[in-house]
Design a protein around this motif. Structure first.
Motif, PDB file in Angstrom:
ATOM      1  N   ASP A   1       1.077   2.338 -26.016  1.00 39.38           N
ATOM      2  CA  ASP A   1       2.201   3.274 -26.568  1.00 39.38           C
ATOM      3  C   ASP A   1       2.647   2.250 -27.647  1.00 39.38           C
ATOM      4  O   ASP A   1       3.131   2.688 -28.588  1.00 39.38           O
ATOM      5  CB  ASP A   1       3.271   3.407 -25.510  1.00 39.38           C
ATOM      6  CG  ASP A   1       2.748   4.457 -24.503  1.00 39.38           C
ATOM      7  OD1 ASP A   1       2.428   5.624 -25.185  1.00 39.38           O
ATOM      8  OD2 ASP A   1       3.567   4.865 -23.700  1.00 39.38           O
ATOM      9  N   LEU A   2       2.939   1.042 -27.217  1.00 39.26           N
ATOM     10  CA  LEU A   2       3.336  -0.149 -28.388  1.00 39.26           C
ATOM     11  C   LEU A   2       2.649   0.018 -29.690  1.00 39.26           C
ATOM     12  O   LEU A   2       2.951  -0.059 -30.637  1.00 39.26           O
ATOM     13  CB  LEU A   2       3.293  -1.284 -27.809  1.00 39.26           C
ATOM     14  CG  LEU A   2       4.254  -1.606 -26.561  1.00 39.26           C
ATOM     15  CD1 LEU A   2       4.293  -3.263 -26.011  1.00 39.26           C
ATOM     16  CD2 LEU A   2       5.884  -1.547 -27.360  1.00 39.26           C
ATOM     17  N   ALA A   3       1.175   0.030 -29.382  1.00 32.87           N
ATOM     18  CA  ALA A   3       0.183   0.199 -30.485  1.00 32.87           C
ATOM     19  C   ALA A   3       0.256   1.482 -31.486  1.00 32.87           C
ATOM     20  O   ALA A   3       0.230   1.445 -32.491  1.00 32.87           O
ATOM     21  CB  ALA A   3      -1.344   0.018 -29.802  1.00 32.87           C
ATOM     22  N   HIS A   4       0.436   2.638 -30.737  1.00 35.06           N
ATOM     23  CA  HIS A   4       0.558   3.684 -31.152  1.00 35.06           C
ATOM     24  C   HIS A   4       1.900   3.787 -31.981  1.00 35.06           C
ATOM     25  O   HIS A   4       2.090   4.340 -33.225  1.00 35.06           O
ATOM     26  CB  HIS A   4       0.754   4.744 -30.407  1.00 35.06           C
ATOM     27  CG  HIS A   4       0.493   6.189 -30.746  1.00 35.06           C
ATOM     28  ND1 HIS A   4       1.396   6.780 -31.608  1.00 35.06           N
ATOM     29  CD2 HIS A   4      -0.603   7.076 -30.700  1.00 35.06           C
ATOM     30  CE1 HIS A   4       1.053   8.298 -31.810  1.00 35.06           C
ATOM     31  NE2 HIS A   4      -0.221   7.982 -31.325  1.00 35.06           N
ATOM     32  N   ALA A   5       3.152   3.309 -31.660  1.00 31.99           N
ATOM     33  CA  ALA A   5       4.282   3.307 -32.252  1.00 31.99           C
ATOM     34  C   ALA A   5       4.324   2.198 -33.556  1.00 31.99           C
ATOM     35  O   ALA A   5       4.626   2.626 -34.499  1.00 31.99           O
ATOM     36  CB  ALA A   5       5.519   2.777 -31.213  1.00 31.99           C
ATOM     37  N   TYR A   6       3.386   1.217 -33.373  1.00 28.03           N
ATOM     38  CA  TYR A   6       3.303   0.320 -34.687  1.00 28.03           C
ATOM     39  C   TYR A   6       2.497   0.998 -35.737  1.00 28.03           C
ATOM     40  O   TYR A   6       2.894   0.823 -36.849  1.00 28.03           O
ATOM     41  CB  TYR A   6       2.510  -0.950 -34.122  1.00 28.03           C
ATOM     42  CG  TYR A   6       2.185  -1.878 -35.142  1.00 28.03           C
ATOM     43  CD1 TYR A   6       3.363  -2.888 -35.686  1.00 28.03           C
ATOM     44  CD2 TYR A   6       1.093  -1.960 -35.860  1.00 28.03           C
ATOM     45  CE1 TYR A   6       3.102  -3.880 -36.769  1.00 28.03           C
ATOM     46  CE2 TYR A   6       0.883  -2.851 -36.987  1.00 28.03           C
ATOM     47  CZ  TYR A   6       1.907  -3.722 -37.229  1.00 28.03           C
ATOM     48  OH  TYR A   6       1.577  -4.614 -38.229  1.00 28.03           O
ATOM     49  N   ARG A   7       1.438   1.879 -35.233  1.00 30.71           N
ATOM     50  CA  ARG A   7       0.609   2.411 -36.341  1.00 30.71           C
ATOM     51  C   ARG A   7       1.584   3.508 -37.093  1.00 30.71           C
ATOM     52  O   ARG A   7       1.603   3.773 -38.243  1.00 30.71           O
ATOM     53  CB  ARG A   7      -0.502   3.172 -35.561  1.00 30.71           C
ATOM     54  CG  ARG A   7      -1.342   3.885 -36.728  1.00 30.71           C
ATOM     55  CD  ARG A   7      -2.315   4.834 -36.112  1.00 30.71           C
ATOM     56  NE  ARG A   7      -1.682   5.974 -35.133  1.00 30.71           N
ATOM     57  CZ  ARG A   7      -2.430   6.822 -34.492  1.00 30.71           C
ATOM     58  NH1 ARG A   7      -3.867   6.895 -34.667  1.00 30.71           N
ATOM     59  NH2 ARG A   7      -1.800   7.791 -34.084  1.00 30.71           N
TER      60      ARG A   7
END
Length: 177
Positions: A131-137
């Motif tokens: 989720d954190l990686a997706h939000a950063y993208r």
């Protein structure tokens, strides 16, 4: 002497040019061996990053992989050392880079076709959750869209200014006649 893992986060974000991927980070032998095998799909914008721990000409195969993949071989400093597009499912390979690499990125087949070349740099950032990686993208993509919009607005304003100046000069020249 066994080399130390430097990636301790299980998910990441990788940018290559204008392409962005949320990736699973794989950094142990069992998970590297399994990779994306037996998966039947890989959504756009997602991939798997293999941390091979050491620099070598690491070989890959597609023996039990059911989806075509682009393989990007990345050096320890983030530079692309080789790229094999659209590797077909259920093939033995071996698929190896021309030069030493530390990381291998697998993304959906033909996703990077004509968009990258050897020597291009990648940007990597790592996270504890997907989720954190997706939000950063999403944040990075939004920032890039905003910058593109602002650049287009600046260019449009400049074009309109030049057109106005041209019209004023034309009116002045007609008055002078």
């Amino acid at each position: 002497m066994k080399k130390k893992k430097i990636l301790t986060k299980p998910f990441g974000h990788i940018s290559i040019g204008d392409k962005h991927y949320v990736v699973e980070v794989v950094d142990d032998d069992d998970r590297r061996y399994k990779g994306l095998s037996r998966r039947t799909k890989l959504d756009d914008g997602f991939g798997m990053l293999f941390d091979m721990i050491d620099d070598d000409k690491h070989s890959f195969q597609m023996k039990e992989t059911y989806i075509p993949l682009d393989m990007v071989f990345i050096g320890k400093y983030g530079q692309i050392v080789d790229y094999i597009p659209n590797v077909q499912p259920l093939t033995d390979g071996p698929y190896s880079p021309k030069d030493l690499c530390r990381f291998v990125l697998e993304v959906p087949g033909n996703d990077l076709k004509d968009k990258i070349k050897e020597g291009d740099l990648t940007k990597m950032k790592f996270f504890d959750t997907m989720d954190l990686a997706h939000a950063y993208r999403d944040k990075v993509q939004l920032q890039e869209q905003l910058i593109k919009y602002l650049n287009e607005a600046i260019n449009d304003k400049e074009v309109r200014r030049k057109q106005t100046t041209t019209r004023k000069n034309l009116v002045r020249s007609r008055k002078a006649i």
